[in-house]
Design an enzyme around this catalytic site. Structure first.
Site, PDB file in Angstrom:
ATOM      1  N   ILE A  57      18.153  83.119 -25.324  1.00  0.00           N
ATOM      2  CA  ILE A  57      17.708  84.511 -25.493  1.00  0.00           C
ATOM      3  C   ILE A  57      17.998  85.070 -26.878  1.00  0.00           C
ATOM      4  O   ILE A  57      17.589  86.182 -27.202  1.00  0.00           O
ATOM      5  CB  ILE A  57      18.329  85.444 -24.421  1.00  0.00           C
ATOM      6  CG1 ILE A  57      19.859  85.277 -24.355  1.00  0.00           C
ATOM      7  CG2 ILE A  57      17.687  85.205 -23.071  1.00  0.00           C
ATOM      8  CD1 ILE A  57      20.525  86.233 -23.376  1.00  0.00           C
ATOM      9  N   GLY A  58      18.706  84.313 -27.664  1.00  0.00           N
ATOM     10  CA  GLY A  58      18.967  84.805 -29.019  1.00  0.00           C
ATOM     11  C   GLY A  58      19.384  83.652 -29.902  1.00  0.00           C
ATOM     12  O   GLY A  58      20.018  82.711 -29.448  1.00  0.00           O
ATOM     13  N   GLY A  60      20.793  83.136 -33.931  1.00  0.00           N
ATOM     14  CA  GLY A  60      21.078  83.627 -35.272  1.00  0.00           C
ATOM     15  C   GLY A  60      21.662  82.501 -36.106  1.00  0.00           C
ATOM     16  O   GLY A  60      21.650  81.339 -35.680  1.00  0.00           O
ATOM     17  N   THR A  61      22.137  82.847 -37.290  1.00  0.00           N
ATOM     18  CA  THR A  61      22.704  81.843 -38.172  1.00  0.00           C
ATOM     19  C   THR A  61      24.012  81.299 -37.616  1.00  0.00           C
ATOM     20  O   THR A  61      24.397  80.170 -37.873  1.00  0.00           O
ATOM     21  CB  THR A  61      22.973  82.468 -39.555  1.00  0.00           C
ATOM     22  OG1 THR A  61      21.914  83.372 -39.843  1.00  0.00           O
ATOM     23  CG2 THR A  61      23.062  81.424 -40.628  1.00  0.00           C
ATOM     24  N   PHE A  62      24.699  82.122 -36.873  1.00  0.00           N
ATOM     25  CA  PHE A  62      26.049  81.729 -36.479  1.00  0.00           C
ATOM     26  C   PHE A  62      26.228  81.549 -34.986  1.00  0.00           C
ATOM     27  O   PHE A  62      27.322  81.264 -34.524  1.00  0.00           O
ATOM     28  CB  PHE A  62      27.055  82.743 -37.025  1.00  0.00           C
ATOM     29  CG  PHE A  62      27.081  82.715 -38.521  1.00  0.00           C
ATOM     30  CD1 PHE A  62      27.756  81.711 -39.185  1.00  0.00           C
ATOM     31  CD2 PHE A  62      26.372  83.648 -39.256  1.00  0.00           C
ATOM     32  CE1 PHE A  62      27.742  81.651 -40.566  1.00  0.00           C
ATOM     33  CE2 PHE A  62      26.363  83.590 -40.637  1.00  0.00           C
ATOM     34  CZ  PHE A  62      27.045  82.592 -41.303  1.00  0.00           C
ATOM     35  N   SER A  63      25.165  81.727 -34.234  1.00  0.00           N
ATOM     36  CA  SER A  63      25.289  81.503 -32.804  1.00  0.00           C
ATOM     37  C   SER A  63      23.926  81.357 -32.161  1.00  0.00           C
ATOM     38  O   SER A  63      22.902  81.719 -32.744  1.00  0.00           O
ATOM     39  CB  SER A  63      26.018  82.677 -32.146  1.00  0.00           C
ATOM     40  OG  SER A  63      25.135  83.764 -31.990  1.00  0.00           O
ATOM     41  N   SER A  64      23.964  80.789 -30.972  1.00  0.00           N
ATOM     42  CA  SER A  64      22.783  80.814 -30.109  1.00  0.00           C
ATOM     43  C   SER A  64      23.239  81.445 -28.805  1.00  0.00           C
ATOM     44  O   SER A  64      24.340  81.153 -28.339  1.00  0.00           O
ATOM     45  CB  SER A  64      22.268  79.402 -29.836  1.00  0.00           C
ATOM     46  OG  SER A  64      21.864  78.806 -31.041  1.00  0.00           O
ATOM     47  N   LYS A  83      27.223  82.907 -25.317  1.00  0.00           N
ATOM     48  CA  LYS A  83      27.080  82.865 -26.769  1.00  0.00           C
ATOM     49  C   LYS A  83      27.800  81.637 -27.314  1.00  0.00           C
ATOM     50  O   LYS A  83      29.026  81.572 -27.297  1.00  0.00           O
ATOM     51  CB  LYS A  83      27.649  84.155 -27.390  1.00  0.00           C
ATOM     52  CG  LYS A  83      27.551  84.202 -28.911  1.00  0.00           C
ATOM     53  CD  LYS A  83      27.856  85.594 -29.460  1.00  0.00           C
ATOM     54  CE  LYS A  83      27.806  85.598 -30.984  1.00  0.00           C
ATOM     55  NZ  LYS A  83      27.904  86.949 -31.556  1.00  0.00           N
ATOM     56  N   ASP A 170      27.867  95.285 -38.778  1.00  0.00           N
ATOM     57  CA  ASP A 170      26.500  94.786 -38.602  1.00  0.00           C
ATOM     58  C   ASP A 170      25.756  95.641 -37.580  1.00  0.00           C
ATOM     59  O   ASP A 170      25.094  95.129 -36.683  1.00  0.00           O
ATOM     60  CB  ASP A 170      26.548  93.307 -38.178  1.00  0.00           C
ATOM     61  CG  ASP A 170      25.236  92.575 -38.449  1.00  0.00           C
ATOM     62  OD1 ASP A 170      24.360  93.124 -39.156  1.00  0.00           O
ATOM     63  OD2 ASP A 170      25.072  91.451 -37.939  1.00  0.00           O
TER      64      ASP A 170
END
Ligand code: ADP
Ligand code: MG
Ligand code: ZN
Length: 509
Positions: A57-58, A60-64, A83, A170
């Site tokens: 569902i998401g 990013g550079t530092f997590s899925s 996460k 952020d």
């Protein structure tokens, strides 16, 4: 966590995993997501005993982030967000993110945490799943009242985390989940958080110099610049980058441009970055040009310094003492976006462009003056007048005619050399970077916005009636007054989240 394993998957003929969702809906996930899910089961095998991982569902550079279903002991099935942090994340960074969630989360519109799994360097943070819609999908149908409530709840979350001395760093709609139908809100993603000097989050005190903390950059007297970064390849590369930084001007120039600095920056732990760039003397200091030496400098690379469009002026100018006010600025940008119906509002691929876009709205003189108050000298190629916020928002909503001189479009990098640029930012350790915006794009608000309110099918009057029904014909002055205070260019006078909640706009809440 009281859960028993569930596993209702089977492999389809085409290799896709068919997932039966509560027995009545079947969905397929793309092959790459499926492979990511398999990988996650493999690297953190304990997950399989508890969760049926349904989808990603998401990312990013530092997590899925994955959606997982667990069967609880009482037979209920519950959804969780899983996460998975990239394995190169620094252990202290991960622990700090977790500590923010455990200490401050679970109340006041801040996401809580259910559990955490670890196998070797793979960490999965388990949170209650909150269904939500992306702001970009709903912005054009939001009523003024909905906007008011959204901002109120965001400010509540900010007041809460700020009470713990957490600077989120952020704040943007992607990190503030909004469930429209149930009116639920949740602040997520403490992956960039930092602590104030008196933070109650112990691990945030230990974060200096770690990944996801803004890098020391040239000219920055930064809290983070003294502790060496741990030696992963990525970090080493970044260190070299910042190692190629400019010699502090204090070693070569009298610090004439230095404005008053708040006391906190004077601590001995905040020594300027030492000089590394030998043999290059900059010629453009305190001029409105950018010299070839500066043009050839490598741009600062911060691994994940938030999103430029939401960054406060003191962040964009790399002011060393940043506080919770930076989150309040970001909330202001979100409010500006919601009131004008444009998302994203500021879209800049680098900090100088972002600063120029801010100046277009808030005025260049005002920005330069505010920057001076926190010790930065900003040079701009031409004066940009401050805009009236109501006029700006109503014009962008199509409620007012937009004669060319009424709303100045945001500067675009790709346009010709006449485009206004913020030329330089300096302090006694100059941070000026090349003003080459080549290859960058950002929207002209009148032409390329993602959420242009007027479509060809809508007649102007239909549109206006519909807007009026959503309360956009009677936005109270208080809304623009709060916006003005959230977007105070000077962090020292900017309204706090706690004060903002007391604002007349929220008198009835
Ligand atoms: P990143 O550090 O990669 O940005 P986030 O914590 O912001 O990670 O999560 C990325 C995305 O995953 C969010 O923008 C949101 O869409 C989704 N997400 C994160 N946590 C949850 C949650 N508890 N419930 C539902 N979705 C979530
Ligand atoms: Mg995020
Ligand atoms: Zn120069």
């Amino acid at each position: 966590m009281e859960v028993t394993p569930v596993c209702t998957e089977r492999i389809g003929t085409d290799g896709c995993i068919i997932r039966s969702d509560r027995g009545h809906r079947r969905s397929k996930v793309p092959r790459d997501v499926e492979m990511d899910i398999e990988f996650l089961y493999k690297v953190v095998p304990q997950l399989a005993k508890v969760f049926r991982i349904i989808d990603k569902i998401g990312e990013g550079t530092f997590s899925s982030v994955y959606l997982g279903e667990a069967q609880m002991r009482d037979g209920r099935r519950e959804m969780f967000a899983l996460k998975h942090l990239i394995p190169t994340s620094h252990p202290t960074r991960i622990a700090a993110e977790l500590q923010c969630l455990t200490v401050a989360g679970g109340k006041e519109n801040v996401m809580g945490v259910t559990y955490c799994f670890r196998k070797d360097d793979h960490v999965v943070i388990v949170m209650p799943y909150m269904e939500h819609r992306a702001i970009v999908e709903i912005i054009s149908s939001m009523s003024f009242e909905e906007v008011r409530l959204y901002i109120y709840h965001l400010l509540k979350a900010l007041r809460h985390v700020h009470q713990f001395g957490i600077i989120h760093r952020d704040i943007k709609p992607n990190n503030f989940l909004y469930n429209r139908s149930h009116k639920l809100y949740a602040l997520v993603d403490f992956g960039l958080a930092q602590g104030t000097v008196d933070t109650q989050i112990e691990l945030l005190k230990d974060l200096t110099g770690l990944r996801r903390v803004p890098r020391p950059v040239f000219g920055e007297r930064n809290l983070n610049s003294c502790t060496p970064a741990p030696s992963t390849t990525k970090q080493a590369a970044i260190k070299t980058e910042s190692g190629k930084t400019e010699e502090p001007a204090s070693r070569r120039y009298p610090s004439a441009s230095r404005g008053p600095l708040p006391a906190r920056s004077q601590s001995s732990s905040q020594k300027p970055q030492r000089a590394v760039h030998q043999g290059l003397t900059c010629n453009c200091y305190q001029t409105d040009r950018v010299c070839n030496i500066c043009l050839s400098r490598k741009q600062q690379v911060a691994p994940r310094a938030g999103t430029p469009g939401f960054r406060a002026p003191e962040v964009l100018t790399k002011c060393p003492n940043q506080g919770t006010a930076i989150d309040v600025w970001s909330a202001g940008v979100i409010l500006l976006s919601l009131l004008s119906g444009r998302y994203p509002f500021f879209k800049a691929s680098d900090d100088l462009l972002a600063l120029t876009q801010i100046m277009t709205i808030r005025g260049s003189r005002e920005t330069i003056q505010a920057a001076k108050a926190f010790g930065k000298a900003v040079v701009c190629s031409r004066e940009l007048p401050r805009q009236d916020l109501r006029t700006l928002c109503e014009t962008l909503r199509g409620r007012r005619p937009s004669p060319d001189d009424e709303v100045t479009p945001l500067p675009e990098a790709n346009k010709d050399s006449t485009a206004t640029r913020c030329h330089k930012i300096q302090d006694d350790t100059p941070t000026h970077r090349p003003a080459n915006g080549a290859g960058q794009t950002f929207p002209n608000h009148r032409e390329h916005s993602q959420s242009t309110p007027l479509t060809k099918q809508d007649s102007e009057s239909d549109y206006k009636v519909e807007e009026d029904e959503r309360g956009w014909d009677s936005v109270p002055d208080e809304a623009y007054d709060l916006l003005d205070r959230l977007l105070d260019l000077n962090p020292a006078t900017r309204i706090t989240a706690a004060q903002a909640l007391q604002h007349p706009l929220f008198a009835d809440l």
